[in-house]
Design an enzyme around this catalytic site. Structure first.
Site, mmCIF file in Angstrom:
data_model
loop_
_atom_site.group_PDB
_atom_site.id
_atom_site.type_symbol
_atom_site.label_atom_id
_atom_site.label_comp_id
_atom_site.label_asym_id
_atom_site.label_seq_id
_atom_site.Cartn_x
_atom_site.Cartn_y
_atom_site.Cartn_z
ATOM 1 N N ASP A 94 28.684 31.702 -24.184
ATOM 2 C CA ASP A 94 27.277 30.997 -23.357
ATOM 3 C C ASP A 94 26.253 31.340 -24.539
ATOM 4 O O ASP A 94 25.649 32.208 -24.847
ATOM 5 C CB ASP A 94 26.956 32.134 -22.259
ATOM 6 C CG ASP A 94 26.020 31.534 -21.412
ATOM 7 O OD1 ASP A 94 25.216 30.497 -22.054
ATOM 8 O OD2 ASP A 94 25.581 31.923 -20.129
ATOM 9 N N ASP A 105 21.040 25.183 -21.967
ATOM 10 C CA ASP A 105 22.026 26.649 -21.614
ATOM 11 C C ASP A 105 22.928 25.950 -20.907
ATOM 12 O O ASP A 105 23.149 25.440 -20.064
ATOM 13 C CB ASP A 105 20.968 27.212 -20.480
ATOM 14 C CG ASP A 105 21.929 28.708 -20.048
ATOM 15 O OD1 ASP A 105 22.856 28.616 -20.672
ATOM 16 O OD2 ASP A 105 21.309 29.496 -19.242
ATOM 17 N N HIS A 174 19.763 28.628 -12.646
ATOM 18 C CA HIS A 174 18.311 28.791 -12.777
ATOM 19 C C HIS A 174 17.718 27.457 -13.271
ATOM 20 O O HIS A 174 18.291 26.602 -13.952
ATOM 21 C CB HIS A 174 18.036 29.896 -13.759
ATOM 22 C CG HIS A 174 18.818 29.743 -14.933
ATOM 23 N ND1 HIS A 174 18.269 29.260 -16.102
ATOM 24 C CD2 HIS A 174 20.204 30.198 -15.208
ATOM 25 C CE1 HIS A 174 19.335 29.368 -17.019
ATOM 26 N NE2 HIS A 174 20.252 29.758 -16.369
ATOM 27 N N HIS A 182 14.658 31.044 -17.951
ATOM 28 C CA HIS A 182 14.635 31.153 -16.453
ATOM 29 C C HIS A 182 13.149 31.083 -16.095
ATOM 30 O O HIS A 182 12.419 31.693 -16.239
ATOM 31 C CB HIS A 182 15.254 32.714 -16.045
ATOM 32 C CG HIS A 182 16.596 32.868 -16.411
ATOM 33 N ND1 HIS A 182 17.391 33.117 -15.322
ATOM 34 C CD2 HIS A 182 17.158 32.932 -17.426
ATOM 35 C CE1 HIS A 182 18.699 33.365 -15.911
ATOM 36 N NE2 HIS A 182 18.709 33.154 -17.060
ATOM 37 N N GLU A 207 25.307 27.568 -13.244
ATOM 38 C CA GLU A 207 26.463 28.248 -13.637
ATOM 39 C C GLU A 207 27.323 29.015 -12.455
ATOM 40 O O GLU A 207 26.456 29.631 -11.783
ATOM 41 C CB GLU A 207 26.182 29.050 -14.802
ATOM 42 C CG GLU A 207 24.750 30.178 -14.510
ATOM 43 C CD GLU A 207 24.392 30.889 -15.719
ATOM 44 O OE1 GLU A 207 24.947 31.597 -16.409
ATOM 45 O OE2 GLU A 207 22.944 30.768 -15.895
ATOM 46 N N GLU A 302 29.098 26.414 -17.190
ATOM 47 C CA GLU A 302 27.559 26.175 -16.766
ATOM 48 C C GLU A 302 27.145 24.901 -17.703
ATOM 49 O O GLU A 302 27.703 24.601 -18.738
ATOM 50 C CB GLU A 302 26.606 27.230 -17.503
ATOM 51 C CG GLU A 302 25.124 26.972 -17.380
ATOM 52 C CD GLU A 302 24.528 28.428 -17.930
ATOM 53 O OE1 GLU A 302 25.134 29.104 -18.734
ATOM 54 O OE2 GLU A 302 23.388 28.544 -17.369
HETATM 55 CO CO CO Z 1 23.897 30.337 -19.979
HETATM 56 CO CO CO Z 2 22.073 30.259 -17.447
#
Ligand code: CO
Ligand code: CO
Length: 321
Positions: A94, A105, A174, A182, A207, A302
């Site tokens: 990640d 992300d 998020h 976030h 995710e 994700e």
């Molecule tokens: Co991530």
């Molecule tokens: Co994330």
């Protein structure tokens, strides 16, 4: 329209394309028998090259997460960590890119042993299903319910024993925004009484986490991920070293996350005391590894996408996932 202008779609597309190239290259360096720290440093080197990393303007948006097995998130090796990637491990990569602070992300899971195929499939399908359910006016709680249903329809057989898959109840997707990984809203991955609606122009990272354990994560020791608190100011810092460190962090990472390895690369070799002071003063927040019960396995996928007036644009989708 106003919100659409705020977000720089072009930067998001560039950041996502960089990510696709980095992860294509990373397939060649993620091999059993290698040290996790070497794998991460190789990924970060190529990411810096591909994004043309330039302090705060573009580069990596948070550390290279490579959480293993029962650890679900927020693990990257600190220096001296000798952990080796094994054939039987389940590793969640990640990591993110950013162009002008616009955060990409996205995450994928690597497992060499085919016994984990179903575990990986569960989170891959659940993430895709969550994205399908997303849309302008979609309710976050209902998306969580849909994701949970897909995750928990799977089971995995490990060494002759069947494990039902559980969604990790206290992890979620998020919103993302400029210099913010976030950005305020959370997308649950279990059914919740949350009637908050998704809105036009928002960007989300959905995710999902599939676990053979309890479906609940707690903090672990050996923190590696940190972030400057978004309300922090450097006015009340006592001592030269903590002040120097804070100024460096603020200038180079703004409110994006970083890890201790990077501080050493930046020339802050003995940063432990200064960092502790910044944490104690509430200027820096630690994000320790989050783990389900020992012995279990967790997978994660994700994607980052945007709700445009007439379509969803999934920036991070590729021919790999
Ligand atoms: Co991530
Ligand atoms: Co994330």
């Amino acid at each position: 329209m106003e919100r659409l202008r705020e977000y720089d779609i072009d930067s998001m597309r560039k950041g996502a394309e960089c990510h696709r190239q980095v992860r294509k290259y990373s397939q060649r360096i993620i091999k059993p028998g290698r040290k996790m720290i070497d794998i991460c440093e190789d990924i970060e080197k190529i990411l810096r090259f591909i994004t043309n990393q330039n302090t705060i303007h573009c580069g990596q948006s948070f550390p290279t997460g490579c959480s293993l097995n029962h650890v679900a998130a927020h693990y990257t090796p600190n220096s001296g960590d000798e952990t080796v990637l094994n054939y039987d491990d389940v590793c969640k990569f990640d990591f993110g890119t950013h162009i002008n602070g616009f955060v990409i992300d996205t995450a994928f899971t690597v497992a060499f042993n085919p016994i984990y195929d179903n575990l990986l499939m569960a989170s891959k399908e659940a993430t895709n299903h969550g994205i399908k359910l997303a849309g302008i006016d979609a309710r976050l709680g209902e998306i969580g319910a849909g994701i949970q249903e897909v995750l928990e329809s799977y089971e995995v057989e490990l060494n002759g024993k069947n494990y039902p898959i559980k969604a990790i109840r206290n992890l979620c997707g998020h919103t993302v925004a400029q210099y913010k990984v976030h950005a305020g809203k959370s997308v649950p991955i279990v059914k919740k009484e949350d009637n908050t609606k998704m809105e036009e122009g928002e960007m989300y990272a959905i995710e999902t986490f599939a676990s053979t354990g309890k479906g609940w994560v707690t903090d672990k020791s050996d923190c590696s991920h940190y972030m400057v608190n978004e309300y922090a100011t450097g006015e009340k810092i006592r001592g030269d070293k903590p002040r120097q460190l804070f100024n460096h962090l603020y200038r180079n990472y703004n409110t994006l996350a970083w890890c201790r390895r990077w501080l050493e690369e930046d020339g802050f070799k003995n940063h432990s005391l200064a960092l502790k002071q910044l944490i104690d003063q509430g200027l820096v927040d630690p994000y320790p590894p989050l783990a389900d019960i020992e012995g279990c396995y967790v997978s994660q996928f994700e994607h980052t996408f945007m709700l445009k007036p007439t379509k969803k644009e999934i920036f991070t989708v590729g021919d790999d996932y």
